[in-house]
Each structure stands twice: as C-alpha cells, then as structure tokens.
Design a protein around this motif. Structure first.
Motif, short mmCIF file in Angstrom:
data_model
loop_
_atom_site.label_atom_id
_atom_site.label_comp_id
_atom_site.label_asym_id
_atom_site.label_seq_id
_atom_site.Cartn_x
_atom_site.Cartn_y
_atom_site.Cartn_z
N LEU A 1 0.80 -1.29 0.08
CA LEU A 1 0.15 -0.05 0.05
C LEU A 1 1.01 1.27 0.12
O LEU A 1 0.27 2.33 -0.90
CB LEU A 1 -1.04 0.10 1.30
N LEU B 1 2.01 1.73 -3.40
CA LEU B 1 0.73 1.94 -4.10
C LEU B 1 0.35 3.35 -4.33
O LEU B 1 -0.05 4.21 -5.18
CB LEU B 1 -0.45 1.31 -3.73
N GLU B 2 0.56 4.17 -2.95
CA GLU B 2 -0.03 5.36 -2.81
C GLU B 2 0.92 6.47 -3.61
O GLU B 2 0.73 7.32 -4.09
CB GLU B 2 0.00 5.97 -1.29
N ILE C 1 -0.03 6.10 -7.12
CA ILE C 1 -0.98 6.91 -7.59
C ILE C 1 -0.77 8.30 -7.55
O ILE C 1 -1.42 8.98 -8.47
CB ILE C 1 -2.32 6.68 -6.30
N LEU D 1 -6.44 3.29 -11.84
CA LEU D 1 -6.65 2.67 -10.49
C LEU D 1 -6.47 1.24 -10.63
O LEU D 1 -5.95 0.47 -10.00
CB LEU D 1 -7.81 3.10 -9.85
N LEU E 1 -3.09 -0.15 -11.63
CA LEU E 1 -2.17 -0.07 -10.40
C LEU E 1 -2.85 -1.32 -9.61
O LEU E 1 -2.19 -1.93 -8.76
CB LEU E 1 -2.48 1.19 -9.69
N ALA E 2 -4.02 -1.57 -9.16
CA ALA E 2 -4.38 -2.72 -8.54
C ALA E 2 -4.01 -3.89 -8.93
O ALA E 2 -3.60 -4.80 -8.06
CB ALA E 2 -5.97 -2.61 -8.49
N THR F 1 -7.40 0.24 -3.94
CA THR F 1 -6.89 1.36 -4.57
C THR F 1 -7.38 2.77 -4.48
O THR F 1 -6.91 3.84 -4.37
CB THR F 1 -6.65 1.04 -6.22
N GLN F 2 -8.94 2.64 -4.50
CA GLN F 2 -9.78 3.88 -4.11
C GLN F 2 -9.35 4.33 -2.74
O GLN F 2 -9.21 5.41 -2.45
CB GLN F 2 -10.99 3.58 -4.28
N ALA G 1 -6.50 3.98 -0.91
CA ALA G 1 -5.11 4.45 -1.15
C ALA G 1 -5.28 5.70 -1.64
O ALA G 1 -4.42 6.58 -1.22
CB ALA G 1 -4.33 3.33 -1.82
#
Length: 277
Positions: free
Chosen positions: A5, A8-9, A12, A26, A29-30, A40-41, A43
């Motif tokens: 995570l 991931l942030e 994003i 998104l 990336l997921a 992902t939303q 994050a």
C-alpha cells in the motif's frame, strides 16, 4: 511480504492529474499491486487524490469523509421499493462493503416502483439482481447478497462488524427483529416506510425506541390491511424516502450528527416535518 500500500500511494500520486485519478489507472495499479479496486480507491484518498468517480463529492465531502465511506460496512435489509433506490445511492457514494438481505423474488407488481426490477427479471432473486446492479455501477464495492428472509438470529450474525443497519422493509411488525438485533450489537439503525405519497424516515440509536414503538405496531388487528396496502406504493415516494435514508447514512458514516426524531413527508402537498419523539 512487504506491504504494497505505501508504494501504491506513491504510484497513485504519480499517475494523478489535477488532484484526481481515473478508474482505469486505479484498476491497472490494483493489478500491479495485487490488491482489489476498493483498496486502490482507499489508497488514493489516503494519498490526497480523489478517485475520479467521486470527484463531484468534493464540494460536500472531504477526502477523509470519502475514505470513511470506502471503509464502511453496512447491512441493508430489504431490496425492494425502498432498498433498491437506497442501494443505488450507497453504491454511488462509495460505501465500501454492503450486505444486502432479501429472500423475495421479483413479480410483476414490483415493476411500478422497484428500481432493481426489470420485465426480463420476473422470478429472479432480488438479492442476486442487487449484486448484478452493484457490479454495473461500482465494481469496487464489496456486495454480499443474502437471498433469505432474515430472523433475529441471522440478523445478529450479519450485524457483527457492521457500522450501520438500514431498514428497507415493509409494514411495521417485521421490523422489530432488525431493531432488536441492531440494539444487541450496538449498531445504529436508519429506518423508513412509505404509503401512497407519504413516508417517514428515522434514525434509531442502539437500544432506543423506534418506529415500531412510535407507530404502534402490534396494537392493530393483524387481519387489517397495512397502510402500504391501503394507499399503494409509488416510485416517487420510495425514491424520496430512500434518498432521506441515504442522507442520514452519509452523516452517520462520516461522523456527523444524525437528525433526531422522525422526518415525515407528504408529496401530495410537498410538506416535510420533523417530529420530535
């Protein structure tokens, strides 16, 4: 295994444009991070980036509010006239996990008001139709269909870990098991009812009296027709009551104070009143 995570942030933030990020980005990336779209939303909100589908919420909600919705878990009992319209709004708001309970199947008389019902779906489970609709609107939402008529024992089990209970049932007496189950688990309940062009919506804190007590369920002859049966059920009334329920759910799930008492409305003359109880 390292937590994906934080990276991931960062990804994003790099992919975002003008403070928002598209759902296609998104989703990619997921897949790369090995998480689902809801993660992902969430994050994105933690990274200070609006998922594009929720960007129009920004005038009324903060990113912290949106994250709270995405992390919320709610139980919705009843997926008919009220429940269908309510589910639509919860999913579009971004409530992350919804369990929908209804043991009924669609019949022709539902088509005048129930948003989940279609002519091609007669005989289909309302819970399964709800699952398909959620997937069409917002595939990030975790929806669990429960195609059963729930008793208090099942409701108590389903309410464990929930943030909110939503009552979209018909009549009054059948609501008592849900109200009691919510009280037993300590979960607030948002309840609504309709008849003709009139309706009511109320928030019931755990352990407090609710519409079942206020409106006198159980004090009338069981053979008498219910108000819904006497006055009918219309789509505008169901949609209005569901919208008021959704607004109360939004406040509760984002840490705002819910309205006290009961909102009573009459679409025949356009009046809305708050009854203090």
């Amino acid at each position: 295994m390292p937590d994906p995570l934080p990276q991931l942030e960062i990804a994003i933030r790099h992919a975002a444009r003008a403070g928002r990020i598209a759902e296609d980005a998104l989703r990619e990336l997921a897949i790369a991070a090995g998480v689902d779209l809801l993660a992902t939303q969430q994050a994105a909100c933690r990274a200070g980036i609006w998922p594009a589908r929720y960007a129009r919420n920004a005038r009324q909600l903060s990113l912290r509010d949106q994250l709270a919705l995405l992390q919320s878990r709610v139980l919705l009992v009843g997926l008919g006239g009220l429940g269908g319209w309510l589910l639509e709004q919860l999913v579009r708001l971004g409530v992350g996990a919804i369990t929908g309970v209804d043991g009924d199947c669609f019949e022709e008389s539902n088509l005048n008001r129930q948003s989940l019902g279609k002519a091609a779906q007669l005989g289909q489970s309302k819970a399964e139709a709800a699952a398909a609709r959620v997937a069409e609107i917002n595939p990030a939402v975790h929806f669990t269909p429960v195609p059963r008529f729930a008793d208090k024992v099942l409701l108590i089990r389903l309410l464990r870990g929930m943030d909110l209970a939503l009552d979209a049932l018909g009549g009054l007496a059948c609501r008592l098991p849900l109200q009691e189950a919510a009280a037993a688990i300590g979960v607030p309940l948002v309840s609504a009812g309709i008849a003709g062009l009139t309706g009511w919506v109320a928030v019931v804190p755990p352990g407090q009296a609710g519409p079942v007590q206020w409106l006198g369920a159980g004090e009338t002859d069981e053979t008498e027709a219910s108000p819904e049966e006497e006055l009918g059920n219309l789509a505008p009334t169901a949609a209005t009551a569901a919208s008021l329920q959704a607004a109360e759910a939004l406040k509760l799930l984002t840490g705002r104070a819910a309205a006290s008492g009961m909102c009573v409305f009459d679409l025949a003359d356009g009046t809305f009143q708050r009854v203090r109880l």
